[in-house]
Motif scaffolding. Structure first.
Motif, PDB file in Angstrom:
ATOM      1  N   GLU A  19      14.810  17.588  18.599  1.00 54.53           N
ATOM      2  CA  GLU A  19      15.359  17.189  19.894  1.00 54.53           C
ATOM      3  C   GLU A  19      16.722  16.517  19.729  1.00 54.53           C
ATOM      4  N   GLN A  20      16.873  15.691  18.697  1.00 55.71           N
ATOM      5  CA  GLN A  20      18.154  15.016  18.448  1.00 55.71           C
ATOM      6  C   GLN A  20      19.231  16.004  18.026  1.00 55.71           C
ATOM      7  N   LEU A  21      18.848  17.026  17.261  1.00 57.71           N
ATOM      8  CA  LEU A  21      19.812  18.046  16.855  1.00 57.71           C
ATOM      9  C   LEU A  21      20.368  18.765  18.076  1.00 57.71           C
ATOM     10  N   GLY A  22      19.490  19.172  18.974  1.00 53.19           N
ATOM     11  CA  GLY A  22      19.936  19.841  20.198  1.00 53.19           C
ATOM     12  C   GLY A  22      20.804  18.950  21.062  1.00 53.19           C
TER      13      GLY A  22
ATOM     14  N   ALA B  17       3.158   8.712  12.079  1.00 61.01           N
ATOM     15  CA  ALA B  17       3.781   9.102  10.811  1.00 61.01           C
ATOM     16  C   ALA B  17       4.529  10.426  10.930  1.00 61.01           C
ATOM     17  N   PHE B  18       4.092  11.284  11.836  1.00 58.06           N
ATOM     18  CA  PHE B  18       4.720  12.593  11.998  1.00 58.06           C
ATOM     19  C   PHE B  18       5.613  12.682  13.226  1.00 58.06           C
ATOM     20  N   GLN B  19       5.638  11.668  14.074  1.00 54.81           N
ATOM     21  CA  GLN B  19       6.412  11.731  15.304  1.00 54.81           C
ATOM     22  C   GLN B  19       7.915  11.825  15.058  1.00 54.81           C
ATOM     23  N   GLN B  20       8.385  11.268  13.960  1.00 56.91           N
ATOM     24  CA  GLN B  20       9.816  11.345  13.662  1.00 56.91           C
ATOM     25  C   GLN B  20      10.250  12.780  13.414  1.00 56.91           C
ATOM     26  N   LEU B  21       9.362  13.586  12.864  1.00 56.80           N
ATOM     27  CA  LEU B  21       9.675  14.984  12.596  1.00 56.80           C
ATOM     28  C   LEU B  21       9.974  15.737  13.881  1.00 56.80           C
ATOM     29  N   THR B  22       9.196  15.490  14.920  1.00 55.56           N
ATOM     30  CA  THR B  22       9.438  16.187  16.185  1.00 55.56           C
ATOM     31  C   THR B  22      10.729  15.710  16.851  1.00 55.56           C
TER      32      THR B  22
ATOM     33  N   LEU C 219      12.273  21.825  18.800  1.00 54.40           N
ATOM     34  CA  LEU C 219      13.534  22.357  19.329  1.00 54.40           C
ATOM     35  C   LEU C 219      13.263  23.508  20.287  1.00 54.40           C
ATOM     36  N   TYR C 220      12.355  24.408  19.923  1.00 54.59           N
ATOM     37  CA  TYR C 220      12.010  25.528  20.795  1.00 54.59           C
ATOM     38  C   TYR C 220      11.399  25.031  22.105  1.00 54.59           C
ATOM     39  N   ALA C 221      10.536  24.029  22.016  1.00 55.27           N
ATOM     40  CA  ALA C 221       9.901  23.489  23.225  1.00 55.27           C
ATOM     41  C   ALA C 221      10.929  22.850  24.146  1.00 55.27           C
ATOM     42  N   SER C 222      11.899  22.133  23.569  1.00 59.32           N
ATOM     43  CA  SER C 222      12.910  21.500  24.419  1.00 59.32           C
ATOM     44  C   SER C 222      13.898  22.517  24.975  1.00 59.32           C
ATOM     45  N   ALA C 223      14.075  23.658  24.288  1.00 59.95           N
ATOM     46  CA  ALA C 223      14.960  24.711  24.798  1.00 59.95           C
ATOM     47  C   ALA C 223      14.335  25.397  26.004  1.00 59.95           C
ATOM     48  N   GLY C 224      13.004  25.497  26.010  1.00 58.74           N
ATOM     49  CA  GLY C 224      12.309  26.117  27.130  1.00 58.74           C
ATOM     50  C   GLY C 224      12.502  27.622  27.176  1.00 58.74           C
TER      51      GLY C 224
END
Length: 135
Positions: free
Chosen positions: A63-66, A54-59, A111-116
């Motif tokens: 990632e899609q924005l980046g 239910a919350f996976q779409q939020l994460t 987003l922060y996690a994918s930016a590294g």
């Protein structure tokens, strides 16, 4: 009991979302100031990363924005860190608006996690701390 609160990530994300919703409305006993909304939403985003479907779409939104900005040829060389910086400026540089701050705060951890790099530090440290309390 395996943790301090023992709600699980999904339960904690739901409880935190409800608290934020009730508190922002301001007509109830719970009050959340507009300036605090991004921090509550950031917590929701951290919990959502470990919660159920239910919350996976939020994460995925962060990632899609980046990815969408990186794939835009008109912007040239665009990295995920630039998207994280723009998001952070939008939250803290613009006037506090609960709808904007809630959305940006909730997608910020992924987003922060994918930016590294530097951007991943708050997401990884706080995620570990919160997860140890609720799971």
């Amino acid at each position: 009991m395996s943790s301090l609160i023992a709600m699980g990530a999904g339960g904690a994300a739901t409880v935190t979302t409800m608290y934020l919703y009730v508190g922002v409305r301001g007509k109830n006993k719970i009050k959340v100031q507009d300036d605090a909304v991004p921090f509550w939403a950031f917590g929701i985003g951290l919990l959502a990363a470990n919660a159920g479907t239910a919350f996976q779409q939020l994460t995925g939104i962060g990632e899609q924005l980046g990815a969408s900005l990186q794939g835009n040829a008109a912007l040239g060389d665009w990295q995920t860190g630039a998207t994280a910086a723009v998001l952070t400026i939008a939250v803290f540089g613009l006037k506090a608006r609960p709808w904007k701050d809630a959305l940006c705060g909730a997608i910020a951890p992924s987003l922060y996690a994918s930016a590294g790099g530097f951007w991943a530090i708050p997401a990884s440290v706080l995620s570990g701390l919160i997860h140890s309390f609720v799971s």
